[in-house]
Scaffold this motif. Structure first.
Motif, PDB file in Angstrom:
ATOM      1  N   PRO A 218       0.815  -1.229   0.000  1.00 25.54           N
ATOM      2  CA  PRO A 218       0.000   0.000   0.000  1.00 25.54           C
ATOM      3  C   PRO A 218       0.839   1.266   0.000  1.00 25.54           C
ATOM      4  CG  PRO A 218      -0.853  -1.584   1.597  1.00 25.54           C
ATOM      5  CD  PRO A 218       0.453  -2.130   1.117  1.00 25.54           C
ATOM      6  N   ARG A 219       1.994   1.233   0.599  1.00 21.95           N
ATOM      7  CA  ARG A 219       2.915   2.353   0.608  1.00 21.95           C
ATOM      8  C   ARG A 219       4.256   1.865   0.099  1.00 21.95           C
ATOM      9  NH1 ARG A 219       3.875   3.906   6.096  1.00 21.95           N
ATOM     10  NH2 ARG A 219       4.563   5.952   5.373  1.00 21.95           N
ATOM     11  N   PRO A 220       4.966   2.679  -0.688  1.00 23.92           N
ATOM     12  CA  PRO A 220       4.799   4.116  -0.873  1.00 23.92           C
ATOM     13  C   PRO A 220       3.691   4.479  -1.873  1.00 23.92           C
ATOM     14  CG  PRO A 220       6.633   3.358  -2.190  1.00 23.92           C
ATOM     15  CD  PRO A 220       6.184   2.181  -1.370  1.00 23.92           C
ATOM     16  N   GLU A 221       3.248   5.715  -1.768  1.00 25.39           N
ATOM     17  CA  GLU A 221       2.364   6.272  -2.784  1.00 25.39           C
ATOM     18  C   GLU A 221       3.162   6.394  -4.086  1.00 25.39           C
ATOM     19  OE1 GLU A 221      -0.211  10.352  -3.701  1.00 25.39           O
ATOM     20  OE2 GLU A 221       1.200  10.260  -2.001  1.00 25.39           O
ATOM     21  N   LEU A 222       2.581   5.891  -5.187  1.00 23.04           N
ATOM     22  CA  LEU A 222       3.264   5.938  -6.476  1.00 23.04           C
ATOM     23  C   LEU A 222       2.748   7.117  -7.286  1.00 23.04           C
ATOM     24  CD1 LEU A 222       3.289   2.128  -7.339  1.00 23.04           C
ATOM     25  CD2 LEU A 222       5.095   3.495  -6.267  1.00 23.04           C
ATOM     26  N   LEU A 223       3.649   7.979  -7.711  1.00 20.08           N
ATOM     27  CA  LEU A 223       3.305   9.209  -8.409  1.00 20.08           C
ATOM     28  C   LEU A 223       3.864   9.205  -9.823  1.00 20.08           C
ATOM     29  CD1 LEU A 223       4.154  11.826  -5.626  1.00 20.08           C
ATOM     30  CD2 LEU A 223       1.907  10.851  -6.165  1.00 20.08           C
ATOM     31  N   PRO A 224       3.241   9.945 -10.740  1.00 19.28           N
ATOM     32  CA  PRO A 224       3.844  10.136 -12.058  1.00 19.28           C
ATOM     33  C   PRO A 224       5.190  10.843 -11.907  1.00 19.28           C
ATOM     34  CG  PRO A 224       1.564  10.896 -12.021  1.00 19.28           C
ATOM     35  CD  PRO A 224       1.943  10.626 -10.605  1.00 19.28           C
TER      36      PRO A 224
ATOM     37  N   GLY B 155      16.165   6.085  10.963  1.00 23.90           N
ATOM     38  CA  GLY B 155      14.836   6.269  11.536  1.00 23.90           C
ATOM     39  C   GLY B 155      13.719   6.308  10.519  1.00 23.90           C
ATOM     40  N   ALA B 156      13.926   5.704   9.360  1.00 25.02           N
ATOM     41  CA  ALA B 156      12.929   5.724   8.286  1.00 25.02           C
ATOM     42  C   ALA B 156      12.729   4.313   7.759  1.00 25.02           C
ATOM     43  CB  ALA B 156      13.378   6.664   7.168  1.00 25.02           C
ATOM     44  N   ALA B 157      11.780   4.161   6.810  1.00 29.03           N
ATOM     45  CA  ALA B 157      11.490   2.860   6.224  1.00 29.03           C
ATOM     46  C   ALA B 157      11.017   3.048   4.792  1.00 29.03           C
ATOM     47  CB  ALA B 157      10.422   2.125   7.040  1.00 29.03           C
ATOM     48  N   TYR B 158      11.190   2.000   4.006  1.00 26.71           N
ATOM     49  CA  TYR B 158      10.656   2.035   2.647  1.00 26.71           C
ATOM     50  C   TYR B 158       9.136   2.159   2.719  1.00 26.71           C
ATOM     51  CZ  TYR B 158       9.368   0.738  -2.075  1.00 26.71           C
ATOM     52  OH  TYR B 158       8.829   0.754  -3.333  1.00 26.71           O
ATOM     53  N   GLY B 159       8.604   3.108   1.982  1.00 26.56           N
ATOM     54  CA  GLY B 159       7.178   3.397   2.016  1.00 26.56           C
ATOM     55  C   GLY B 159       6.855   4.712   2.692  1.00 26.56           C
ATOM     56  N   ASP B 160       7.825   5.294   3.390  1.00 23.57           N
ATOM     57  CA  ASP B 160       7.574   6.550   4.096  1.00 23.57           C
ATOM     58  C   ASP B 160       7.402   7.734   3.145  1.00 23.57           C
ATOM     59  OD1 ASP B 160       7.749   5.220   6.476  1.00 23.57           O
ATOM     60  OD2 ASP B 160       9.699   6.041   7.068  1.00 23.57           O
ATOM     61  N   LEU B 161       7.962   7.643   1.956  1.00 24.95           N
ATOM     62  CA  LEU B 161       7.937   8.747   0.996  1.00 24.95           C
ATOM     63  C   LEU B 161       7.303   8.277  -0.304  1.00 24.95           C
ATOM     64  CD1 LEU B 161      11.577  10.044   1.554  1.00 24.95           C
ATOM     65  CD2 LEU B 161       9.479  11.035   2.470  1.00 24.95           C
ATOM     66  N   PRO B 162       6.779   9.185  -1.110  1.00 20.81           N
ATOM     67  CA  PRO B 162       6.256   8.787  -2.413  1.00 20.81           C
ATOM     68  C   PRO B 162       7.384   8.285  -3.319  1.00 20.81           C
ATOM     69  CG  PRO B 162       6.283  11.172  -2.218  1.00 20.81           C
ATOM     70  CD  PRO B 162       6.616  10.636  -0.857  1.00 20.81           C
ATOM     71  N   ALA B 163       7.009   7.540  -4.343  1.00 20.89           N
ATOM     72  CA  ALA B 163       8.003   6.964  -5.246  1.00 20.89           C
ATOM     73  C   ALA B 163       7.548   7.114  -6.697  1.00 20.89           C
ATOM     74  CB  ALA B 163       8.248   5.492  -4.906  1.00 20.89           C
ATOM     75  N   HIS B 164       8.498   7.000  -7.562  1.00 18.10           N
ATOM     76  CA  HIS B 164       8.341   7.172  -9.004  1.00 18.10           C
ATOM     77  C   HIS B 164       7.563   5.990  -9.585  1.00 18.10           C
ATOM     78  CE1 HIS B 164       9.452   7.660 -13.157  1.00 18.10           C
ATOM     79  NE2 HIS B 164      10.445   8.511 -12.942  1.00 18.10           N
TER      80      HIS B 164
END
Length: 277
Positions: free
Chosen positions: A63-69, A144-153
């Motif tokens: 479900p995460r990361p949010e996938l953006l154009p 202190g982060a994880a894959y999915g915390d930020l949007p991705a290409h």
């Protein structure tokens, strides 16, 4: 061949379809290791046509990361802790896609009559991409982060969609354009992390850089093999396929030394060079 009851796939092609379709990246990496071990242990057939599932059109994703154009992606820089996390996250997303692209080559082109060594090498590539993803996730966790915390290409799978019916085109575009670009840009990224005092992240990028040379080499060797089999000259065939199937541009600077070490000589990419004005 009788497959062990606990094995969740019927063949290497079936394993490829399962792995690409798996949404959880950790499970994707686990299945990668199991399938690679079974294939190299010669306990797994290449195909079982009545049992193999179809290759997914797109890879499974959590479900995460949010996938953006691509155009909607926020700009990032390596400055500060947030910039470092954003960069590591972006590279982790690339390595996750690279794992799926390697398995897609295995599964989608299992019927192309390629030698067994072709699948030996591409399952190794997939395993190394899984390792890279895990190393980057470890670095994210230490920040202190994880894959999915930020949007991705969400544009990285376009190369697979554009070359799904042509193995030569897939090899031309994915390892010989996209992965080769990593050879151009990674040394400066390593230097930047070292300047910031993040030797651990620099070490991960160095490992990725060395492995990617091997991945480009595998792509170049098998591209030449296909051209020889078809009675074609490799460089003109590469130019034609890239112009047909790749939407972007090949922009300098090029890491000629690393590319040549990976068997990708300037006659492949220099004629396609687009000079910035």
């Amino acid at each position: 061949m009788t497959e062990p009851a606990a094995r969740p796939y019927a063949s290497l092609r079936d394993a490829a379809a399962l792995i690409v379709g798996t949404a959880d990246p950790v499970e994707k990496a686990r299945l990668t290791a199991l399938a690679r071990e079974a294939w190299m242990g010669r306990t797994l057939s290449l195909t079982r046509p009545t049992l193999d599932r179809a290759m997914p059109n797109r890879p499974g994703r959590p479900p995460r990361p949010e996938l953006l154009p691509p155009r909607a992606m926020p700009r990032r820089s390596l400055g500060g802790a947030k910039g470092r996390i954003a960069f590591l996250h972006a590279i982790a997303h690339i390595e996750l896609n690279a794992m799926d692209l390697a398995w897609d080559i295995v599964g989608r082109f299992a019927g192309e009559g390629m030698p067994r060594s072709f699948f030996d090498q591409w399952t190794r590539v997939a395993s190394e991409e899984a390792l890279h993803f895990g190393l980057l996730c470890d670095r994210l966790a230490e920040h202190g982060a994880a894959y999915g915390d930020l949007p991705a290409h969400d544009g990285l799978w376009q190369a697979a969609e554009a070359t799904g019916g042509d193995l030569a085109a897939r090899l031309a575009v994915v390892p010989l354009v996209l992965e080769a670009r990593g050879l151009d840009v990674t040394p400066s990224m390593i230097a930047t992390f070292e300047e910031m005092g993040d030797e651990e992240s620099a070490a991960v990028l160095k490992r990725i850089y060395e492995d990617e040379k091997g991945h480009v080499y595998v792509g170049a060797a098998w591209f030449r093999y296909l051209c020889d089999r078809a009675g074609q000259r490799a460089e003109p065939a590469f130019h034609r396929l890239v112009r047909t199937h790749f939407r972007g541009a090949l922009k300098p600077p090029f890491n000629d030394r690393a590319r040549s070490a990976a068997c990708l000589t300037p006659g492949f990419y220099r004629p396609l060079e687009v000079v910035r004005t």
